[in-house]
Design a protein around this motif. Sequence first.
Motif, PDB file in Angstrom:
ATOM      1  N   ALA A 138       0.945  -0.957  -0.172  1.00 32.11           N
ATOM      2  CA  ALA A 138       0.206  -0.098   0.068  1.00 32.11           C
ATOM      3  C   ALA A 138       1.033   1.218   0.014  1.00 32.11           C
ATOM      4  CB  ALA A 138      -1.135   0.191   1.017  1.00 32.11           C
TER       5      ALA A 138
ATOM      6  N   HIS B 193       2.576   2.200  -3.166  1.00 32.75           N
ATOM      7  CA  HIS B 193       1.184   3.069  -3.948  1.00 32.75           C
ATOM      8  C   HIS B 193       0.676   4.071  -3.774  1.00 32.75           C
ATOM      9  CE1 HIS B 193       1.962  -1.769  -6.556  1.00 32.75           C
ATOM     10  NE2 HIS B 193       1.688  -0.845  -7.407  1.00 32.75           N
ATOM     11  N   ASP B 194       1.174   4.482  -2.242  1.00 34.34           N
ATOM     12  CA  ASP B 194       0.478   6.095  -1.974  1.00 34.34           C
ATOM     13  C   ASP B 194      -0.731   6.028  -1.450  1.00 34.34           C
ATOM     14  OD1 ASP B 194       3.303   7.219  -3.378  1.00 34.34           O
ATOM     15  OD2 ASP B 194       3.088   7.684  -4.607  1.00 34.34           O
ATOM     16  N   ILE B 195      -0.777   4.968  -0.990  1.00 31.34           N
ATOM     17  CA  ILE B 195      -2.336   4.304  -0.268  1.00 31.34           C
ATOM     18  C   ILE B 195      -1.712   4.823   1.620  1.00 31.34           C
ATOM     19  CG2 ILE B 195      -3.894   2.823   0.324  1.00 31.34           C
ATOM     20  CD1 ILE B 195      -3.386   1.180  -2.574  1.00 31.34           C
TER      21      ILE B 195
ATOM     22  N   ILE C 291      -7.815  -0.601   3.185  1.00 28.97           N
ATOM     23  CA  ILE C 291      -6.596  -0.543   2.496  1.00 28.97           C
ATOM     24  C   ILE C 291      -6.501  -1.166   1.352  1.00 28.97           C
ATOM     25  CG2 ILE C 291      -4.009  -0.580   2.929  1.00 28.97           C
ATOM     26  CD1 ILE C 291      -3.951  -0.302   5.681  1.00 28.97           C
TER      27      ILE C 291
ATOM     28  N   ASP D 174      -8.530  -0.122  -1.485  1.00 33.21           N
ATOM     29  CA  ASP D 174      -7.570   0.586  -2.049  1.00 33.21           C
ATOM     30  C   ASP D 174      -6.341   0.111  -2.918  1.00 33.21           C
ATOM     31  OD1 ASP D 174      -9.943   2.876  -0.833  1.00 33.21           O
ATOM     32  OD2 ASP D 174      -7.478   3.146   0.277  1.00 33.21           O
ATOM     33  N   LEU D 175      -5.854  -0.751  -2.862  1.00 33.00           N
ATOM     34  CA  LEU D 175      -4.509  -1.503  -3.229  1.00 33.00           C
ATOM     35  C   LEU D 175      -5.487  -2.171  -4.585  1.00 33.00           C
ATOM     36  CD1 LEU D 175      -1.398  -2.620  -3.153  1.00 33.00           C
ATOM     37  CD2 LEU D 175      -2.452  -4.252  -2.045  1.00 33.00           C
TER      38      LEU D 175
ATOM     39  N   ALA E  42      -6.346   0.702  -7.159  1.00 29.39           N
ATOM     40  CA  ALA E  42      -4.702   0.978  -7.782  1.00 29.39           C
ATOM     41  C   ALA E  42      -4.025  -0.934  -8.422  1.00 29.39           C
ATOM     42  CB  ALA E  42      -3.665   1.153  -6.800  1.00 29.39           C
TER      43      ALA E  42
END
Length: 643
Positions: free
Chosen positions: A130, A133-135, A145, A148-149, A152
């Motif tokens: 994460a 990937h700038d999460i 999390i 969001d990953l 992406a």
Amino acid sequence: MTVRRDLHQLSIHADARAMIERAREEGIETVWDRLAAQEPQCGYCSLGLSCRNCSMGPCRIDPFGEGPQKGVCGADADTIVARNLDRTIAAGASAHSDHGRDILEVFAWTAEGKTTGYELRDPDKLHALATEHDIALDGRPDKDIARDLASALMEDFGSRKDHVSFAERAPEKRAALWKKVGIMPRGIDRENVEMLHRTHMGVDNDYVNILLHGLRTSLSDGWGGSMIATELSDVMFGTPKPNMSQVNLGVLKKESVNIALHGHNPLLSDVIVQAAEDPELVALAKQKGADGINLVGLCCTGNELQMRKGIPMAGNHLMQELVLITGALDAMVVDYQCIMPAIVDVAKCFHTVVISTADKAKFPGASHISFDPRRGIEIGKEIVRKGIEAYENRNPDRVRIPGEPVKMMAGFSVEAILGALGGTPAPLVDAIAKGSIRGAVAVVGCNNPKVPQDYGHVTLTQRLIENDILVLVTGCAAVANGKAGQMVPEGAKLAGQGLGAVCQALSIPPVLHMGSCVDNARILVLAAALAKHLGVDIDQLPLAGAAPEWYSEKAVSIGAYVVASGIYTVLGVQPPIFGSKNVVGLLAGGLDDVVGASFAVEPDPEKAAVLIRRHIEEKRKALGLPFIEPSSIHPPGHAQAAE
Ligand code: SF4
Ligand code: SF4
């Protein structure tokens, strides 16, 4: 009339030979019989000179220059050979990447709480991915999390980015080179679709341009689909750690319900492991007279299980029919890739039930249980129950389990290797700099019945380790070396003095099991970490790759992305490119000026070892490291390099 080869020409292993002999006695057809029936195979196809890309054809180019030199459309040998090779790369890259997408979808569903039997078992890896990937982490729940990953990484399959996200893991110089040459992979699906477009009649006819896009397509596999499959599998099933396991047909148990898990994707096999531990199912197995449920692996599904859970490995590609011929296997559960349709016919000679599970991979004659990860554990139990029921039909008089299992160590993820080194590649770099380890070679890929089973893998690996070259293995090459006893810490005594001492100090084998075929992505990550640590590009490192017994389209994609990443690669089976001198010239030398690495083809593993050692010494010399004159590298044989 077909000629049957001597058993020793078919396999180096006694367990395999015993089962081939039984097949011959009982009239059961195997892969070696079918290969013999196909011989002589088509010379045009073997050279890559046949084309059936449109219905003006099929066309053939005469390699002797007497017959046609152009297809009906005007395509010449260079165009046809390059197009054929690139369609092969696209098929292999698509197979790996579709596997990656399947994992990604289940990862997303798990994050949304829509699956049964799956968890996010490695939160540290989830958080690291994460962050990459700038999460934001910010104390958020792991499921948020992960959602969001997943979102992406879904973007990596499309065409909305100018590069796949994991390409940022490559050293800066390598990424800059890919951009300069125009082979930076933009999107996983995009490159594969464009490959099919370019190779349609009347699109890309420039063999150089075609082959460069082949490299880009393969990079979308290695640094895209395969890397996504590996990384998310680690998050869901756990990042592998070194463990002791066993290998060969001796892992089958006479008194147990034996279920083999065959194919590639850990999604199904992980829930089957859970199901096989279910007390009700264990009790049912006992009620039927067995002493328990014994799961064994085959091919890369087996590698995934062995890496993470130490599940014993029955064998590699050419063992899939032979494991049935033991008469001891109750169920063979398959997902996809490398599963011969022939297993259904062989299983009919015994009581074994073949259970197909992927709706995209059906096998006429098999029982199909459609696997839906949203009901993962329930379906896993249904499959195990079917294996237990089949056990009741086993004829004990037909059971022949050859030999005793051999011990092997698995589980060398990049995290485990760096962990053993104290969290940094520095000790490995130091050992390479001093010359106690001269370099590292990835020996990967399949079996091919054209090569005595495992002869190429085992011989090449032996020659490398005894000359202080660390060997990293994946796929069927890992199984081969495990069976040969080279993958236990005691294997250090098979290595040269320098490598042997390092292995003894760390209690590791000289041949490290890094996983399944998609896990070749781990080798890219390790190579990138070494290059970044030294501030150089990957092509400057004393590394090489080898696929001594490759057969599959996936192996062609792997070879292409390894070369495009800057690693010299030796193939043991001739690829169908020799109909074009220009294509051979580019792949076997010209690419050095483009990506800093190229291919060689050498069927003899003794000679392949010499080629690789020379290459490694040249890279060492260029880095200013202690060097052995290439002229003093011994010709094929068992000699150890002199310091
Ligand atoms: S694309 Fe050209 S070479 Fe290929 S089958 Fe059609 S006409 Fe023949
Ligand atoms: S190494 Fe080759 S044969 Fe073995 S599982 Fe992988 S692709 Fe299949």
